[in-house]
Design a protein around this motif. Structure first.
Motif, PDB file in Angstrom:
ATOM      1  N   GLU A   1     -10.086  18.081 -31.492  1.00 57.63           N
ATOM      2  CA  GLU A   1     -11.102  19.124 -31.330  1.00 57.63           C
ATOM      3  C   GLU A   1     -12.315  18.761 -30.817  1.00 57.63           C
ATOM      4  O   GLU A   1     -13.491  19.146 -30.828  1.00 57.63           O
ATOM      5  CB  GLU A   1     -11.328  19.791 -32.696  1.00 57.63           C
ATOM      6  N   SER A   2     -12.244  17.134 -30.122  1.00 60.83           N
ATOM      7  CA  SER A   2     -13.504  16.435 -29.846  1.00 60.83           C
ATOM      8  C   SER A   2     -12.803  15.507 -28.699  1.00 60.83           C
ATOM      9  O   SER A   2     -11.812  14.914 -28.900  1.00 60.83           O
ATOM     10  CB  SER A   2     -14.223  15.613 -30.796  1.00 60.83           C
TER      11      SER A   2
ATOM     12  N   PHE B   1      -6.937  16.861 -26.735  1.00 58.82           N
ATOM     13  CA  PHE B   1      -8.136  17.863 -26.491  1.00 58.82           C
ATOM     14  C   PHE B   1      -7.791  18.854 -25.490  1.00 58.82           C
ATOM     15  O   PHE B   1      -7.909  20.023 -25.593  1.00 58.82           O
ATOM     16  CB  PHE B   1      -9.324  17.290 -26.062  1.00 58.82           C
TER      17      PHE B   1
ATOM     18  N   ARG C   1      -3.957  20.369 -26.374  1.00 61.27           N
ATOM     19  CA  ARG C   1      -3.856  20.931 -27.618  1.00 61.27           C
ATOM     20  C   ARG C   1      -2.677  20.900 -28.323  1.00 61.27           C
ATOM     21  O   ARG C   1      -2.357  21.493 -29.159  1.00 61.27           O
ATOM     22  CB  ARG C   1      -4.324  22.678 -27.697  1.00 61.27           C
TER      23      ARG C   1
ATOM     24  N   ARG D   1     -15.370  20.811 -29.244  1.00 60.98           N
ATOM     25  CA  ARG D   1     -14.841  21.492 -28.692  1.00 60.98           C
ATOM     26  C   ARG D   1     -15.982  22.982 -28.310  1.00 60.98           C
ATOM     27  O   ARG D   1     -16.046  23.215 -27.064  1.00 60.98           O
ATOM     28  CB  ARG D   1     -13.464  22.207 -28.889  1.00 60.98           C
ATOM     29  N   ASN D   2     -16.642  23.021 -29.318  1.00 60.85           N
ATOM     30  CA  ASN D   2     -17.471  24.219 -29.269  1.00 60.85           C
ATOM     31  C   ASN D   2     -18.668  24.065 -28.132  1.00 60.85           C
ATOM     32  O   ASN D   2     -19.095  24.807 -27.578  1.00 60.85           O
ATOM     33  CB  ASN D   2     -18.006  24.706 -30.356  1.00 60.85           C
TER      34      ASN D   2
END
Length: 162
Positions: free
Chosen positions: A54-55, A91, A94, A114-115
């Motif tokens: 997620e990063s 990342f 996924r 990710r955001n």
């Protein structure tokens, strides 16, 4: 929180570890607005087996080890030096990680969640393209180091068998 002093050091670091034609100081400064700074101690886990990335991480200082196996029987299968990106495979695809990323000494990382990556894609598409180029270069460096290690191991095994 990235301070002005950290920002100046990070711009200098990224300028040294990337092709200056890929990232200008202005682009690096904009990129840093999407990141946060992490400080880890020796043996801290950066990312673990089974997690989906997620990063993205950028190794500023220290070294990371790529590890397989259980906590009781870890085997180091690679090392990532300062200046490289970490976590890009999971990342982008996924899929769960098949290696543990562990700091092998005190380590500083830039983390791009990710955001923030998704926001950067919309606000600064050129940065996203440059980041993807950097990911390719980083993966290429890892592949070359790993294939050299495997070739040396095969040569060693071959010579023992003689």
């Amino acid at each position: 929180m990235i301070t002005d002093s950290d920002r100046a050091q990070l711009i200098e670091f990224l300028s040294q570890h990337t092709d200056s034609q890929l990232f200008t100081a202005r682009e690096v400064n904009a990129f840093l607005d999407f990141c946060d700074l992490m400080s880890l101690k020796t043996n801290d886990i950066i990312a673990d087996i089974g997690e989906v990335g997620e990063s993205l991480y950028f190794l500023l200082e220290g070294e990371a080890r790529l590890i397989v196996g259980t906590a009781n029987q870890e085997v180091v299968v690679g090392k990532i030096p300062a200046g490289e990106m970490l976590g890009e495979m999971s990342f982008f695809d996924r899929k769960p990680r098949n290696v543990r990323l562990r700091a092998s000494k005190p380590t500083r990382l830039l983390r791009l969640p990710r955001n923030m990556y998704n926001r950067m894609r919309l606000e600064y598409p050129v940065l996203t393209v440059l980041l993807l180029e950097y990911a390719v270069i980083s993966l290429d460096n890892l592949y070359r180091r790993t294939s050299t290690d495997v070739a040396q191991l095969n040569q060693y095994i071959y010579n023992i068998g003689k």
